[in-house]
Design a protein around this motif. Structure first.
Motif: not given
Length: 312
Positions: A153-167
């Motif tokens: 598992s690579g490093p977490v992309d903060d922007a993608l994580f935020g969008r996934a969490r928000g959506g």
């Protein structure tokens, strides 16, 4: 790159999309019963749909990761905790090495899905990592203290994580994930108590519908059936009035499909799920529409089911 299962619950297995294409060799498809919830969990942590998840049954599970991971729990509604602190269901959650994720008992639905970034990386058998309870292929059902490998598992992309969490609203996906409107494989009156409103299952005529009497064929689609506690990943047994056979002689073994409604000698129908046998010798009087698979996978013992006749 592994996780430890501290508590396995009633039944926790590794599941992916299954192993289609081997029925002619007597191998069931297997795989996640609620494919919508399985795919949603993987999407939330950045995995492909093919990645293996943990499928829990009724009582959830508790696990500890040994490397930084993103996890998500979907499917049956349940309480989720990280280190004793409540965490969101149906949304990605970051775990640091050594942190514990607790998936509580299902409060709506039956099966929850736990996706971990990188996927569950047990050794595949015939191209799948799925546990098959009928044949014993794949990894054995998990037990307390088992350790299972994880993929990279690579490093977490903060922007993608935020969008996934928000959506992540917890409302999309199969079975217990909710949804609005009257669609195949849902309850009339969404959001009400599971035992109050029957789960509506679209039913197409089976190849042996004439093996039960016309009145029994009417009963099949008019009656409200109850999910038996004897149900499992192989099939959902239904309780209710016994269907009467129109023919008494033997039927040669025939191929079976996911959703086949078979009438055994008891007269109480069985709806086959992902670990179903590839052949059977009792009449298949109907086949549940594939659109209802995820909803049926979340049916609990005691839930009520009603078939809705559809054209062949």
């Amino acid at each position: 790159m592994s996780l430890e299962l501290l508590r396995a619950g009633a039944l926790t297995t590794v599941q992916d999309l299954g192993r289609p294409g081997f029925a002619h060799q007597g191998v069931p498809r297997s795989g996640a019963l609620d494919l919508e919830a399985h795919g949603r969990a993987n999407a939330l942590v950045g995995n492909t749909r093919e990645a293996a998840t943990l499928e829990t049954t009724a009582l959830g599970c508790t696990l500890r990761v040994r490397s930084p991971r993103v996890v998500a729990v979907t499917g049956a509604r349940c309480d989720v905790f990280v280190g004793g602190v409540r965490a969101p269901w149906g949304a990605p959650v970051r775990l640091a090495p050594g942190q514990v994720l607790e998936v509580g008992p299902a409060v709506a639905g039956l099966r929850s899905y736990v996706a971990v970034s990188g996927g569950i990386a047990v050794e595949p058998v015939l191209g799948s990592r799925s546990t098959d309870l009928l044949t014993g292929l794949g990894p054995a059902p998990l037990r307390d203290g088992d350790t299972v490998p994880l993929g990279p598992s690579g490093p977490v992309d903060d922007a993608l994580f935020g969008r996934a969490r928000g959506g992540a609203d917890g409302g999309a996906g199969g079975g217990a994930d909710g949804g609005d409107g009257e669609v195949p494989g849902t309850r009339s009156g969404a959001g009400s108590d599971a035992h109050a409103d029957p789960l509506v299952l679209p039913l197409h005529p089976g190849p042996r519908a004439d093996w039960i009497t016309a009145s029994s064929l009417g009963t099949l689609v008019e009656a409200v059936w109850t999910v038996s506690g004897d149900s499992n990943r192989v099939g959902v047994r239904l309780e209710g009035a016994a269907l009467e056979r129109a023919r008494d002689h033997e039927l040669a073994s025939e191929g079976m499909v996911w959703g086949a409604v078979q009438v055994p000698p008891s007269g109480r129908p069985v709806v086959f799920l992902a670990d179903h046998p590839t052949t059977g010798g009792y009449p298949v009087v109907g086949v549940v529409d594939p659109a209802a698979r995820s909803a049926l996978a979340q049916a609990r013992p005691g839930d009520r089911v009603r078939f809705e006749a559809r054209p062949r």
